[in-house]
Structures are given as C-alpha cells and as structure tokens.
Write a protein that holds these residues in place. Structure first.
Motif, PDB file in Angstrom:
ATOM      1  N   GLY A  98       0.797  -1.234   0.000  1.00 39.14           N
ATOM      2  CA  GLY A  98       0.000   0.000   0.000  1.00 39.14           C
ATOM      3  C   GLY A  98       0.820   1.270   0.000  1.00 39.14           C
ATOM      4  O   GLY A  98       0.288   2.350  -0.322  1.00 39.14           O
ATOM      5  N   GLY A 109      -2.687  -3.991   3.729  1.00 37.72           N
ATOM      6  CA  GLY A 109      -3.384  -3.895   2.449  1.00 37.72           C
ATOM      7  C   GLY A 109      -3.685  -5.245   1.845  1.00 37.72           C
ATOM      8  O   GLY A 109      -3.737  -5.377   0.616  1.00 37.72           O
ATOM      9  N   GLU A 112      -7.051  -5.554  -0.566  1.00 37.98           N
ATOM     10  CA  GLU A 112      -6.905  -4.850  -1.843  1.00 37.98           C
ATOM     11  C   GLU A 112      -5.862  -5.519  -2.735  1.00 37.98           C
ATOM     12  O   GLU A 112      -6.014  -5.584  -3.957  1.00 37.98           O
ATOM     13  CB  GLU A 112      -6.515  -3.392  -1.581  1.00 37.98           C
ATOM     14  N   PHE A 255      -6.258   1.672  -7.069  1.00 36.44           N
ATOM     15  CA  PHE A 255      -6.127   1.039  -5.756  1.00 36.44           C
ATOM     16  C   PHE A 255      -7.234   1.490  -4.804  1.00 36.44           C
ATOM     17  O   PHE A 255      -7.773   0.685  -4.036  1.00 36.44           O
ATOM     18  CB  PHE A 255      -4.749   1.367  -5.157  1.00 36.44           C
ATOM     19  N   SER A 256      -7.575   2.747  -4.841  1.00 36.49           N
ATOM     20  CA  SER A 256      -8.566   3.293  -3.900  1.00 36.49           C
ATOM     21  C   SER A 256      -9.957   2.707  -4.104  1.00 36.49           C
ATOM     22  O   SER A 256     -10.809   2.759  -3.212  1.00 36.49           O
ATOM     23  CB  SER A 256      -8.636   4.819  -4.033  1.00 36.49           C
ATOM     24  N   LYS A 257     -10.204   2.117  -5.296  1.00 37.70           N
ATOM     25  CA  LYS A 257     -11.530   1.563  -5.579  1.00 37.70           C
ATOM     26  C   LYS A 257     -11.568   0.033  -5.523  1.00 37.70           C
ATOM     27  O   LYS A 257     -12.602  -0.577  -5.797  1.00 37.70           O
ATOM     28  CB  LYS A 257     -12.008   2.035  -6.955  1.00 37.70           C
ATOM     29  N   LEU A 258     -10.445  -0.561  -5.170  1.00 41.72           N
ATOM     30  CA  LEU A 258     -10.414  -2.021  -5.093  1.00 41.72           C
ATOM     31  C   LEU A 258     -11.110  -2.496  -3.817  1.00 41.72           C
ATOM     32  O   LEU A 258     -10.859  -1.958  -2.732  1.00 41.72           O
ATOM     33  CB  LEU A 258      -8.964  -2.526  -5.084  1.00 41.72           C
ATOM     34  N   ALA A 260     -11.905  -5.161  -0.697  1.00 42.15           N
ATOM     35  CA  ALA A 260     -11.070  -6.084   0.082  1.00 42.15           C
ATOM     36  C   ALA A 260     -11.586  -7.507  -0.140  1.00 42.15           C
ATOM     37  O   ALA A 260     -12.766  -7.788   0.117  1.00 42.15           O
ATOM     38  CB  ALA A 260     -11.127  -5.721   1.560  1.00 42.15           C
TER      39      ALA A 260
END
Length: 528
Positions: A98, A109, A112, A255-258, A260
């Motif tokens: 991350g 992270g 993600e 990454f911010s929209k992946l 978990a």
C-alpha cells in the motif's frame, strides 16, 4: 542488473555490501575518469560471492543497480490459454504494498492486494503464510528430534535463501546444522505442483506458479535445481513487491476503488505464527509457540517478546516445560559473521539460531518499495504483529487446513512423503574454483588432509606447512594412512595458512604445528 551510466560513485552500495552484509563483492576500481563501482576483475555479480540479497539496489539513489524483472514472463504466462497461473504472496508484502498508493508504511493492504491479483488474471490467489505454518510443523519435528538426540545443534533456520547461499559459500562446515526444511515459498511450489495440479485438472507443466516476495534472493532460490521435479521447477517465476506494484500500474487499476477480498482456500488460511515469519525473530517465535503448545499442558503462550526487536544480534533463554531452550537471532549478514564466529570459538552455545540476511527480516527485503529505511521496516514489522494479534488462531498447529493436508496427502511431519516434498539439501559453494592436487595419495586412507595454497594462505606460508606435513608423514611411515593434498580455498583467508583434516578446519598453521598435528594423528591411528 548494473547500468554504470547511471552510477554517481556515491559508494552506498559498496558500504552496504561490505559493512552491513559483510560480503564485499562490490568495490571501486580504476582511477580518474575511469573510476567505477564493480565486482573484482570486472566479473558479473553472478560470477562472484554475491548472495542475491538485493540490498545494494535498495540503497542505490539513481537506479544504477536494479533487480532483474520477471514481469514480462508473468504477463506472457497470464495470456497463455493453456496455462493456469496461481500466485502465492509472502507475509511481508501485505504491509508494504500500500505504500506505493499513498498508505503509511505498515498499513495492512491484504484485501486490496488480493483483489488486484485477481484482476490481473491470476486463477487462484494463495497465502505463503499457509506454508509457513507447514514449515513450523516440519521444523519443530526436526528440532525436537535433534534436541532429544543432542546432535546437529544448534539448528539453523532455512527460510532465508540469501543466508543459505552465504552459509554454502562461507560456512560449509555448518550446512549439516541447517534445517533441511524447504522455505515456505519452496514448500508451496512443491505442494502446488504435486496436489493442486490434480485438483485444478491441469498437467504439472501447465500449472504456472508465481511468487510475490519482498526478497530478491527468492528469484535465485526458485532456480535451484534441487527444487524441481523431472526438470520442471516448482516455482516458475518470482516477482518482488516492487514488480507487483508495476503490474498493478500497468493494468491501470485504481487502488482506492479495489474491494477487500480474501485468499482462496485451502492454502489461503494461516495462523498468526505464519504471518510473523516476515519479521526478524518471527520464525523462532512460531516454533516456540508450537513447542509450548505441544510440551506444556493447556498452554496459552502465544507471544515470546524476548526474540523480537531490531537489535542486530539477540539471544533469549526460554523455558518450556522442563526444557531450557537457548535461542540466537541475527539479521544482517555481517552480524551473522560475528555470531557464527562466537559459536565456532565456543563463546556461545544455542539450541536454535535464526538468521535473516536483511535488516529487520523480510520486511526489509531488497524487493520492498523504496525508501526502505529503518523507520519503514519497523512500521511494517508492527503491521505484521497487528495481523497476528487479530487472528483467531495464533499457533501453526491449530491451522485446520494444514492438518487436512497431512491427513489427506502427507501423513505426518517427517513422513517419507513429507521428506520428499518439503525437505532439501545444501551444497558447499567454493568462491575459488580449482582442482585438488594429491601429494601423498593414499586411496584407502581414512584421514584426509588438504592444505590451502590459495593466494592469501600461500603468502602466509602454506608451502612451508605443506612441506612440513609431507616430511612428517614420510618420517612416521604414515603414507598409506594419510592422504595429503593441496586445494585452492578453504574459506579461511583471514586466518591462514589453513588446512582441513577430514571435516575439521585448522587455521594459523605453522610448520611446527603441522608436525605436532601429524604426531597426534599417528597416536590416534595406532590406538584404533
């Protein structure tokens, strides 16, 4: 990989290799406008005693030293319709991944990262911490046997491939002490190619196993021929954390929209003990947790904080049941040199020694995101301990999927099948190649003496030692009992002249000491 056009001659890589790692394969050569950083005699790094730790690249400010990339090979495999590509992810990657996307060092992270790997096209996403739990089972079984027999102690851990190569090059006399357990990466490769290929209904050669590792030396480990079956490597490609980040960016993933997401079962479940393998002291603590669980009734001892911390050399005395266990923990190979010397000189005695090549352990591996300084390494280590605390199971022997693997396929720790798939062997690696020269050749002799005549020992008088041995053997009529020869390096350059008698080394030899040695050998031979 080296690009001398980018080198600014700062010397950071030279100091890292010499002072922190104690290897010294890089140095300044030539003068004036020809001044350059390179290995001796302009050799390639693959041709010298480099242990592939990658720490030189991690401190290079200009990219003159970089890690050889396997990204293109992995993209090609992912695009191949005949292959099923599975991936395993090491513990230390999840607390560093991350950082490249704006998260603080040590941020967890995992979810993600798993989601990103699925969107890159990997068929299954597994956790190397699962086979870390498997390693604990095998290593604890091996440790317990050695402890009961009092043989091959201390047991050295075997998870770090840079440490293994270091021992093969500099301390071959301790190879018998190193755990025969493969590393978690190598265990995963063997298990996947043997059992997962059946489950996924794919031929062994079409199951493509990728590792995501914080460590550059894992690339070298994956290429070792002993970690293969019928010419097919157990692990096909190794990507560092940096290379994974590059692939995510090449795929334009946000990454911010992946979301978990979780690892795939069964090799996606692990205990907290498996996760802390990424920290210095983590392997020792994982084994100690199992020891407490097995040897103490109703034990709830999950934390052994005496083996934690960022001191270069640590030691702890842990009492489990009626057994006092002395543990040594070291990270950074220059520190390993120091610790091994104290063991060799009899100043320290341990039952177990954990060695990791990189400072802080795997969290500070040469493939981790930059900057890779001490503050970030400590933050990553805290992240792994945080994951450990949050786990429902914290001891490796409580992992139900590892138990199922044993019941369905392996039998029990140390079984013939486990030995075949999960264990390996090591081979001395001479830094100076050369044929041995027999001077007093006795084919049936049980006593074999080899005298180093390499440059350093020769200049310190090894020829006189050799002549003294030759004369003494002749004087005492031992020519049929002692096989005397010359060799070109015994890895004892600092303390030459050096000789080796069977498996025992002697340093700082003189002609007088050589004659005394032959006299003592005569006494031993006649009393047999």
């Amino acid at each position: 990989m080296r690009d001398s056009s980018k080198c600014i001659l700062c010397g950071d890589c030279v100091r890292m290799c010499e002072e922190v790692q104690g290897i010294g394969v890089l140095g300044f050569a030539h003068r004036g406008n020809r001044l350059a950083v390179m290995p001796a005699f302009e050799k390639k790094l693959s041709e010298v005693a480099c242990v592939n730790c990658g720490q030189c690249a991690s401190v290079c400010p200009t990219g003159a030293l970089t890690v050889k990339s396997d990204v293109e090979r992995v993209w090609k495999a992912l695009a191949d319709p005949d292959k099923k590509v599975v991936v395993q992810v090491a513990p230390a990657v999840r607390v560093a991944f991350g950082e490249a996307f704006g998260l603080p060092a040590g941020s967890i992270g995992t979810g993600e990262m798993v989601a990103a790997l699925r969107r890159l096209g990997f068929h299954r996403v597994y956790d190397t911490s699962f086979t870390a739990d498997l390693t604990v089972h095998e290593e604890f079984n091996e440790f317990l046997k050695r402890l009961e027999e009092g043989k091959k102690l201390p047991l050295f851990t075997s998870c770090c491939p840079a440490w293994i190569k270091f021992a093969e090059q500099y301390y071959p006399q301790y190879l018998k002490n190193i755990s025969t357990c493969r590393s978690p990466q190598a265990m995963f490769g063997a298990i996947a190619k043997t059992f997962l290929s059946e489950e996924l209904d794919v031929k062994r050669e079409n199951l493509y196993v990728v590792s995501i590792m914080p460590c550059t030396a894992k690339k070298f480990e994956a290429s070792r021929r002993e970690l293969s079956y019928q010419g097919i490597l157990d692990v096909d490609a190794v990507l560092t954390t940096q290379e994974l980040i590059r692939m995510v960016r090449e795929a334009n993933l946000d990454f911010s929209k992946l979301p978990a997401e979780a690892f795939d079962l069964p090799m996606g479940m692990s205990s907290g003990a498996g996760v802390i393998f990424g920290n210095t002291g983590g392997v020792s603590e994982a084994v100690l947790r199992m020891a407490a669980s097995k040897l103490e009734a109703k034990s709830q001892r999950f934390e052994f904080k005496d083996v934690r911390g960022f001191e270069g050399c640590k030691e702890a005395v842990i009492t489990i049941g009626d057994q006092e266990i002395r543990v040594g923990i070291v990270h950074g190979l220059a520190n390993a040199h120091k610790l091994l010397k104290t063991i060799e000189n009899g100043q320290r005695k341990y039952h177990m020694v954990e060695v990791m090549a990189c400072q802080g352990g795997c969290v500070g591996g040469g493939g981790q995101p930059l900057p890779n300084d001490s503050g970030r390494r400590e933050a990553r280590a805290k992240g792994l301990y945080q994951i450990d605390i949050q786990r429902e199971i914290r001891c490796s022997n409580d992992n139900p999927f590892v138990e199922r693997l044993y019941s369905q396929h392996l039998g029990y720790p140390g079984s013939p099948k486990a030995e075949e798939l999960l264990h390996t062997h090591y081979t001395p690696r001479r830094r100076v190649d050369g044929e041995e020269v027999a001077l007093v050749h006795a084919k049936e002799a049980k006593t074999k003496i080899r005298v180093c005549v390499g440059t350093s020992c020769f200049l310190k008088g090894s020829y006189d030692v050799l002549k003294a041995l030759q004369d003494a053997i002749a004087d005492k009529n031992l020519s049929d009992q002692i096989d005397l020869g010359a060799t070109f390096c015994l890895e004892k350059c600092d303390n030459g002249p050096s000789i080796q008698v069977n498996d025992k080394s002697f340093s700082k030899m003189t002609p007088d000491k050589a004659r005394e040695l032959v006299a003592s050998l005569e006494h031993s031979i006649k009393n047999k």
